[in-house]
Scaffold this motif. Structure first.
Motif, short mmCIF file in Angstrom:
data_model
loop_
_atom_site.label_atom_id
_atom_site.label_comp_id
_atom_site.label_asym_id
_atom_site.label_seq_id
_atom_site.Cartn_x
_atom_site.Cartn_y
_atom_site.Cartn_z
N ILE A 128 0.67 -1.12 -0.09
CA ILE A 128 0.05 -0.22 0.19
C ILE A 128 0.83 1.39 0.04
N ALA A 129 0.52 2.10 -1.07
CA ALA A 129 1.44 3.48 -1.04
C ALA A 129 0.46 4.46 -1.06
N GLN A 130 0.39 5.43 -0.03
CA GLN A 130 -0.29 6.56 -0.07
C GLN A 130 0.35 8.00 -0.52
N GLU A 131 -0.55 8.57 -1.19
CA GLU A 131 -0.29 10.03 -1.62
C GLU A 131 -0.94 10.98 -0.77
N ASP A 132 -0.56 12.19 -0.45
CA ASP A 132 -1.40 13.16 0.34
C ASP A 132 -1.58 12.64 1.80
N ALA A 133 -0.69 11.67 2.31
CA ALA A 133 -1.06 11.03 3.41
C ALA A 133 -1.37 11.81 4.65
N GLU A 134 -0.68 12.94 4.73
CA GLU A 134 -0.76 13.94 5.96
C GLU A 134 -2.35 14.51 5.89
N GLU A 135 -2.71 14.96 4.53
CA GLU A 135 -3.92 15.46 4.45
C GLU A 135 -5.12 14.51 4.75
#
Length: 246
Positions: free
Chosen positions: A172-179
């Motif tokens: 699993i890869a996340q973009e925009d994880a902090e938001e």
């Protein structure tokens, strides 16, 4: 041809004949429409038995329509499945509206206990646990891809139930994880209070959301029973992997 192969093919042919007879009796298809030459569909017990018989040898085959000849070998192993999660935004003000999860997944063929996939010239058998945990994903994949749209109100269930079940079998890869994390509520933590009264042991289950505690055996007015029902993971997994699919 060995005796096991003869028995296998004979059982498949008998099953096909009986199935065609039932369809014809129901007037669903004609014999001409059902007729196939030199083909056996592999699924269920058939692919299980095929693997068991063939695993000890190499099978020559021809790839059609190219008519390329090659050899099929067999192995135990699980496929690489990836999931990329990115935020969804709407409107000119780019309002956060949930996430999109896009999966890259090979074609998976299910038997009766586990499943199989083809890697180059190799038929691989998945472990039973891996095959069961990815079943919802494979059921909605269109060949090699599956896409899910998850709204803001469903983020917690998707992250805390669905992804937790997949995290060690799917990359699993996340973009925009902090938001995205800013819109996730605190993860639920279950606690159990034990007490004894008049020779009776009493257990009171509760759940903590951050600094808020909710007793699970209260009535529906305080959300207790409603939350208890919500955290039945089987229902959540099916709800959120069938409810938002592109």
């Amino acid at each position: 041809m060995g005796k096991r192969w003869i028995t296998f093919i004979g059982n498949v042919v008998l099953e096909e004949v009986k199935f065609e007879e039932r369809l014809i009796e129901a007037r669903s298809y004609s014999k001409k429409a059902l007729a196939k030459k030199n083909e056996i569909e592999m699924f269920g017990w058939r692919i299980d038995e095929f693997y068991e018989i063939a695993a000890a040898e190499t099978i020559d085959y021809e790839k059609r329509p190219e008519k390329i000849k090659s050899s099929l070998t067999f192995a135990e192993g699980n496929p690489k499945i990836t999931m990329t999660i990115r935020k969804n935004i709407l409107g000119d003000n780019r309002t956060f509206h949930g996430i999109t999860a896009e999966c890259s997944i090979p074609s998976i063929f299910y038997g009766t206990k586990t499943a199989y996939f083809i890697k180059e010239n190799m038929l691989c058998r998945l472990t039973e646990d891996f095959a069961e945990r990815i079943r919802l994903l494979t059921g909605y994949a269109d060949g090699i891809r599956a896409v899910f749209h998850i709204g803001r109100k469903d983020l917690a269930d998707f992250y805390y139930v669905v992804l937790e079940n997949l995290e060690d079998v799917v990359e699993i890869a996340q973009e925009d994880a902090e938001e995205i994390e800013r819109y996730l509520p605190s993860e639920a933590e279950f606690v159990f209070y034990l007490d004894a009264a008049e020779n009776t042991v009493i257990c009171r289950p509760a759940v903590w959301y951050g600094n808020r505690e909710i007793m699970l055996l209260g009535d529906d007015t305080d959300g207790g029973l409603r939350i208890l029902r919500t955290f039945k993971s089987g229902h959540i997994g099916r709800k959120y992997l069938t409810g938002g699919i592109a």
